[in-house]
Design an enzyme around this catalytic site. Sequence first.
Site, PDB file in Angstrom:
ATOM      1  N   ASN A   1       0.730  -1.233   0.277  1.00 29.20           N
ATOM      2  CA  ASN A   1      -0.125  -0.176   0.057  1.00 29.20           C
ATOM      3  C   ASN A   1       1.026   1.414  -0.425  1.00 29.20           C
ATOM      4  O   ASN A   1       0.767   1.913  -0.874  1.00 29.20           O
ATOM      5  CB  ASN A   1      -1.070   0.144   1.147  1.00 29.20           C
ATOM      6  CG  ASN A   1      -2.168  -1.153   1.382  1.00 29.20           C
ATOM      7  OD1 ASN A   1      -2.080  -1.029   0.147  1.00 29.20           O
ATOM      8  ND2 ASN A   1      -2.349  -0.956   2.579  1.00 29.20           N
TER       9      ASN A   1
ATOM     10  N   ARG B   1     -10.689  -4.243 -14.211  1.00 31.64           N
ATOM     11  CA  ARG B   1      -9.627  -5.612 -13.787  1.00 31.64           C
ATOM     12  C   ARG B   1     -10.051  -6.245 -13.574  1.00 31.64           C
ATOM     13  O   ARG B   1     -11.950  -7.188 -13.767  1.00 31.64           O
ATOM     14  CB  ARG B   1      -9.234  -5.195 -12.590  1.00 31.64           C
ATOM     15  CG  ARG B   1      -8.973  -3.729 -12.422  1.00 31.64           C
ATOM     16  CD  ARG B   1      -8.262  -3.334 -11.332  1.00 31.64           C
ATOM     17  NE  ARG B   1      -8.012  -2.053 -10.760  1.00 31.64           N
ATOM     18  CZ  ARG B   1      -7.049  -1.321 -10.751  1.00 31.64           C
ATOM     19  NH1 ARG B   1      -5.572  -1.507 -11.332  1.00 31.64           N
ATOM     20  NH2 ARG B   1      -6.856   0.066 -10.467  1.00 31.64           N
TER      21      ARG B   1
ATOM     22  N   ARG C   1      -4.836   1.663 -13.589  1.00 31.01           N
ATOM     23  CA  ARG C   1      -3.194   1.989 -12.868  1.00 31.01           C
ATOM     24  C   ARG C   1      -3.014   0.384 -12.471  1.00 31.01           C
ATOM     25  O   ARG C   1      -3.950  -0.215 -11.524  1.00 31.01           O
ATOM     26  CB  ARG C   1      -3.855   2.855 -11.827  1.00 31.01           C
ATOM     27  CG  ARG C   1      -2.195   3.250 -10.899  1.00 31.01           C
ATOM     28  CD  ARG C   1      -2.677   4.396  -9.934  1.00 31.01           C
ATOM     29  NE  ARG C   1      -3.104   5.529 -10.347  1.00 31.01           N
ATOM     30  CZ  ARG C   1      -3.552   6.820  -9.484  1.00 31.01           C
ATOM     31  NH1 ARG C   1      -4.324   5.881  -8.372  1.00 31.01           N
ATOM     32  NH2 ARG C   1      -3.765   7.750 -10.817  1.00 31.01           N
TER      33      ARG C   1
ATOM     34  N   HIS D   1     -15.263   3.341 -15.256  1.00 29.19           N
ATOM     35  CA  HIS D   1     -15.487   2.448 -13.360  1.00 29.19           C
ATOM     36  C   HIS D   1     -16.590   1.897 -13.278  1.00 29.19           C
ATOM     37  O   HIS D   1     -16.280   0.811 -12.181  1.00 29.19           O
ATOM     38  CB  HIS D   1     -14.412   3.668 -12.652  1.00 29.19           C
ATOM     39  CG  HIS D   1     -14.239   2.876 -11.430  1.00 29.19           C
ATOM     40  ND1 HIS D   1     -15.476   2.704 -10.309  1.00 29.19           N
ATOM     41  CD2 HIS D   1     -13.215   2.279 -11.049  1.00 29.19           C
ATOM     42  CE1 HIS D   1     -14.654   1.726  -8.690  1.00 29.19           C
ATOM     43  NE2 HIS D   1     -13.397   1.164  -9.441  1.00 29.19           N
TER      44      HIS D   1
ATOM     45  N   TYR E   1     -12.411  -9.828  -1.584  1.00 25.14           N
ATOM     46  CA  TYR E   1     -13.112  -8.291  -2.209  1.00 25.14           C
ATOM     47  C   TYR E   1     -14.104  -8.721  -1.510  1.00 25.14           C
ATOM     48  O   TYR E   1     -14.988  -9.316  -2.537  1.00 25.14           O
ATOM     49  CB  TYR E   1     -12.833  -7.888  -3.636  1.00 25.14           C
ATOM     50  CG  TYR E   1     -11.753  -7.204  -3.834  1.00 25.14           C
ATOM     51  CD1 TYR E   1     -10.362  -7.791  -3.319  1.00 25.14           C
ATOM     52  CD2 TYR E   1     -11.856  -6.211  -4.603  1.00 25.14           C
ATOM     53  CE1 TYR E   1      -8.793  -6.857  -3.613  1.00 25.14           C
ATOM     54  CE2 TYR E   1     -10.334  -5.588  -5.199  1.00 25.14           C
ATOM     55  CZ  TYR E   1      -8.882  -6.154  -4.108  1.00 25.14           C
ATOM     56  OH  TYR E   1      -7.564  -5.624  -5.018  1.00 25.14           O
TER      57      TYR E   1
ATOM     58  N   ARG F   1     -14.065   1.981   4.558  1.00 26.06           N
ATOM     59  CA  ARG F   1     -12.963   2.238   4.161  1.00 26.06           C
ATOM     60  C   ARG F   1     -11.371   2.529   4.310  1.00 26.06           C
ATOM     61  O   ARG F   1     -10.623   2.413   5.732  1.00 26.06           O
ATOM     62  CB  ARG F   1     -12.383   0.776   3.085  1.00 26.06           C
ATOM     63  CG  ARG F   1     -11.461  -0.482   3.978  1.00 26.06           C
ATOM     64  CD  ARG F   1     -10.977  -0.931   2.524  1.00 26.06           C
ATOM     65  NE  ARG F   1     -10.391  -0.685   1.481  1.00 26.06           N
ATOM     66  CZ  ARG F   1     -10.810  -0.581   0.302  1.00 26.06           C
ATOM     67  NH1 ARG F   1     -11.485  -0.938  -0.204  1.00 26.06           N
ATOM     68  NH2 ARG F   1     -10.036   0.252  -0.239  1.00 26.06           N
TER      69      ARG F   1
ATOM     70  N   HIS G   1     -15.445  -3.932   0.136  1.00 26.91           N
ATOM     71  CA  HIS G   1     -15.193  -2.507  -1.279  1.00 26.91           C
ATOM     72  C   HIS G   1     -16.543  -2.350  -1.957  1.00 26.91           C
ATOM     73  O   HIS G   1     -16.612  -1.576  -2.974  1.00 26.91           O
ATOM     74  CB  HIS G   1     -14.749  -4.036  -2.093  1.00 26.91           C
ATOM     75  CG  HIS G   1     -14.064  -3.341  -3.263  1.00 26.91           C
ATOM     76  ND1 HIS G   1     -14.622  -3.487  -4.857  1.00 26.91           N
ATOM     77  CD2 HIS G   1     -13.153  -2.561  -3.578  1.00 26.91           C
ATOM     78  CE1 HIS G   1     -14.247  -3.065  -5.823  1.00 26.91           C
ATOM     79  NE2 HIS G   1     -13.076  -2.170  -5.692  1.00 26.91           N
TER      80      HIS G   1
END
Length: 696
Positions: free
Chosen positions: A47, A380, A410, A440, A473, A569, A597
């Site tokens: 992270n 993704r 990214r 997204h 997730y 979160r 998530h």
Amino acid sequence: MAELPYDRYSDRELSWLAFNQRVLELAEDETLPILERANFLAIFASNLDEFFMVRVAGLKRRIVTGLAVATNTGRAPEDLLNDIRARARELQLRHAAVYEEQVRPALSAAGIKIATWNELDDADHEILRNYYEQHIYPVLMPLAVDTAHPFPYISGLSLNLSIKIRNPKSGKLEFARLKVPQMIPRLIRVDARESLNSVRFIALEDLIAHQLDGLFPGMEVLDHHVFRVTRNEDVEIEEDEAENLIQALEKELLRRRFGPPIRLEVSADMDDDTRELLIREFEISEQEVTILPSPIDLRAMFTISSLDRPELRYKRHIPVTNAYLRPDNPSEKANIFEAVSKREVLVHHPYESFSTSVQAFLEQAAADPHVLAIKQTLYRTSGDSPIIASLIKAAESGKQVLAMVEIKARFDEEANITWARKLEKAGVHVVYGLVGLKTHCKLVHVIREENGVLKHYSHIGTGNYNPKTSRIYEDFGLFTSSEVIGKDLTRLFNVLSGYAIEKKYKRMLVAPLSLRNGLIDRIDAEAAAARAGKPSRIRIKANSMVDEATIDALYRASQAGVPIDILVRGICAVRAGQPGYSETIRVRSILGRYLEHSRIYSFENDGDPIVYIGSADLMHRNLDRRVEALVRLQQNDHLNQIHELFELAFSETTSSWSLQADDTWTRESRTEADESLNDMQDLIMEQCASVKVRGL
């Protein structure tokens, strides 16, 4: 209504560091299984690397180019950057201490020893020397640094040894750099004959460091030290000027490797002369240097956390199939279309299976001769994705297939380019989204012919179509055969693939045109209800929350007396419990074995709840620079499920972190009697496993 004060926001970057501190506190938690603690150490390190590569790099770039403006808290960017560096350095030192003083000894007690060269005996040294000669020595490339050999390029996040050498004939001191090979495992098994219940490792750089004499024959190796540089790896593309987005992105990815340095980590034993040489060559300041005890880069703990020692991990959880997607005959597969045509189905991952819901939906759509078209967004996905395979199968069978592939996701850009080209070769219509916007949203739209009529089947989710991350997730997804939603998605996909401009949707809020205003309208409606003496309440679950316009709307609602619960979160710019403007706001954070998530926006609406789920966090990028979608839930059992989740998250018996009025986070994990509070994720696992038919 009192005017809102100028200092009503928390700084987003410092709030992010507070989030990563919460991750570190999980590594410090002695009640957790030791391999999970090792995993949280690695997550913290990973992270922080990304934070520096993107957020700190971007802030520094804006300062250097003169484009930086005051932060959302009114502070000078230079002051904020100094604070970030100081706080990050504190956390890294704490991180290193947790490894050395807590996790490493606990691993050793469990039979997993991470040894140094000096802790091993002669027999171990002989085994390791043989391994080194066969597998490591041939690929090493020591590079001299002198007048004939300029300082070499150092790739971002690579481990390196700085080496001081003396020529015994001339007495001259020399400097060399040796890159620790990244294709070789960072942690080397000392003896492969050992069982997993009693296993020893040594760090690759430690092994190499004790074989340096053989790399510099005839020279005297005086000293060596470990260092690592972090570079700016954010990608920027001027899309308006790019004739071909893929080609422009590929060029930018190549440039990423050569981004300017923004952090230098050096081992604590490094001498001043070597450190000053590195500072000079990398052209960074002393403030950008972090001095750490070895080992540097604890992402290596991912290797340890993946060891096959189930007794040292969380108890294994097997996702269940959602009750409404279970076949009547256990030996058969459920017909997703038949199930969804009867009712809308809300699936909660990873408690409920991704493979028997989302994956099965696409597999059945690809094989079903009645399906005419499939449209899907892909942000993704995994490298061996059955999702991609289903789209290819559908296209090859003659179906109309549209894949909206976001190649600007990214750090997944290269993988997405690869899959986009594979899809195109199979006959899939691949589009890359809108200029200036990332796509997204998480959408699948299937058109199926039934008795001569076209019927819509849709999935709108909060998470990516990635079978691997779906296991770790936490996300929601809605399956529906609603014609209203089907028409909404038809219009939205036309926007994504063509030149359509659409602002109005019936059961959806879509960014960047309507989502922020739609949520603020709902917040304002709750404030009006509170002022009129009617029931009111706002509940939000998000990954990050920094959008000032939305936060100000929440503050106004709090001033009107609306109870507001925020479950976040990561980043949270909201200041909770502040007299005069946020006294009714509670903020909690829950971290655990799964990454929280899902995004949920819930409003009381005078007893007729309005609840949205979807892909959008309350951030500028989500609301202004991305295509995001929220869908409204309507079935009572789904509304009750969301209500129960918030009740559980904010229960005094549930373990969580609470945001205090002084902007610090306090972890509540034990009762006054020193008993463990409930783990929300464990409770949801138990609830999902026990459900026969939800709502009955």
